[in-house]
Design a protein around this motif. Structure first.
Motif, PDB file in Angstrom:
ATOM      1  N   ASP A  58       0.877  -1.175   0.000  1.00 34.22           N
ATOM      2  CA  ASP A  58       0.000   0.000   0.000  1.00 34.22           C
ATOM      3  C   ASP A  58       0.911   1.221   0.000  1.00 34.22           C
ATOM      4  N   TRP A  99      -5.237  -2.457  -1.381  1.00 31.94           N
ATOM      5  CA  TRP A  99      -4.956  -3.245  -0.176  1.00 31.94           C
ATOM      6  C   TRP A  99      -6.100  -4.197   0.171  1.00 31.94           C
ATOM      7  N   LYS A 102      -5.422  -7.682  -1.456  1.00 35.95           N
ATOM      8  CA  LYS A 102      -4.064  -8.210  -1.327  1.00 35.95           C
ATOM      9  C   LYS A 102      -3.978  -9.734  -1.388  1.00 35.95           C
ATOM     10  N   TYR A 118       1.743  -5.677   7.281  1.00 35.00           N
ATOM     11  CA  TYR A 118       0.760  -6.751   7.104  1.00 35.00           C
ATOM     12  C   TYR A 118       0.625  -7.521   8.419  1.00 35.00           C
TER      13      TYR A 118
END
Length: 280
Positions: A58, A99, A102, A118
């Motif tokens: 991101d 995001w 993902k 993450y």
């Protein structure tokens, strides 16, 4: 007549054989995405079949991964990726992604790693394999300085914002006794959008990663904001890998170990946070 037939047969056999050889040669020369070129890692005997490793991130996630005024990617995780790439010996291609998509991007092999603040969660463990954790974090609540919100209980009847498909939303939902009292939970594409909505007075509070919030308010003026002492829980950051990509997971873990041992993580952490907060 027999000699002519035999000659034709021999010619046909030679033509087929030459064609097969030509076909095999062409096949080995054709590039196959991320599978044909094998690079030996420096950590041991694990061989990785990648000509490059695509990392999804991101690019609005300061200070972990974001763009400077010239549009270049920078941040804690960006520098960790670059250092890990050198150790593994394969170029990393940084790919900004939506995001909220993902895990889908990873499963579809559009990216090979998820690396940018993450968070490890039980739900995500069902979809991806995680590296060793490298950074602790909290899900904190931030308001404007003059807000009457001082505790989680004060969020009752308020409008709260968080990034869509983020661990902040998971943390909020893990406390239904609090979440169900909100007047509304607004989910935005980025944390920046959440904070802009807060500053505009359309949102009363934002729930987000502490490392992001503290960096943001330090740049915008800490006196203008209030971070509640109570939070929505602690968590850890790690790198996400496809569950079947065990060799890549081992290489990432080995690279993180090396970066901690040689002091690289300490240098990066002190640059961005002012102290060494990366886990040993």
């Amino acid at each position: 007549m027999k000699k002519r037939i035999l000659g034709l047969c021999m010619a046909a056999i030679m033509t087929v054989a030459m064609s097969a050889c030509s076909s095999n040669t062409q096949t080995t020369q054709q590039p196959v995405e991320n599978t044909e070129e094998t690079t030996q890692t420096e950590q041991g005997d694990t061989a990785l079949s990648y000509d490059k490793i695509v990392v999804g991130l991101d690019d609005t996630f300061a200070p972990l991964g974001f763009r400077d005024e010239e549009g270049n990617l920078q941040g804690v995780d960006v520098e960790l990726m670059e250092a890990a790439s050198e150790i593994i010996g394969i170029p990393f291609e940084l790919q900004p992604i939506d995001w909220s998509m993902k895990e889908t991007e990873l499963a579809n092999k559009n990216i090979d790693l998820i690396w940018n603040g993450y968070t490890i969660t039980e739900e995500r463990k069902e979809k991806v394999a995680f590296s060793q954790p490298y950074l602790n974090n909290r899900q904190v609540v931030v308001t404007m300085a003059d807000s009457d919100i001082n505790t989680l209980a004060d969020l009752a009847g308020k409008t709260v914002a968080a990034q869509a498909e983020s661990s902040a939303v998971d943390a909020i939902n893990s406390k239904p006794e609090i979440a169900e009292t909100f007047a509304d939970l607004g989910e935005f594409e980025t944390n920046d959008q959440c904070l802009i909505d807060l500053e505009a007075g359309r949102t009363d509070a934002v729930v987000a990663d502490e490392v992001i919030i503290r960096y943001y308010v330090s740049k915008k003026g800490a006196e203008n904001y209030k971070i509640l002492e109570e939070d929505f829980g602690t968590e850890q950051y790690a790198v996400g890998v496809r569950q079947e990509d065990t060799a890549l997971l081992e290489a990432v873990n080995a690279a993180l170990d090396t970066l901690k041992e040689n002091g690289t993580t300490k240098t990066i952490s002190e640059k961005w946070f002012g102290s060494d907060i990366i886990m040993e």
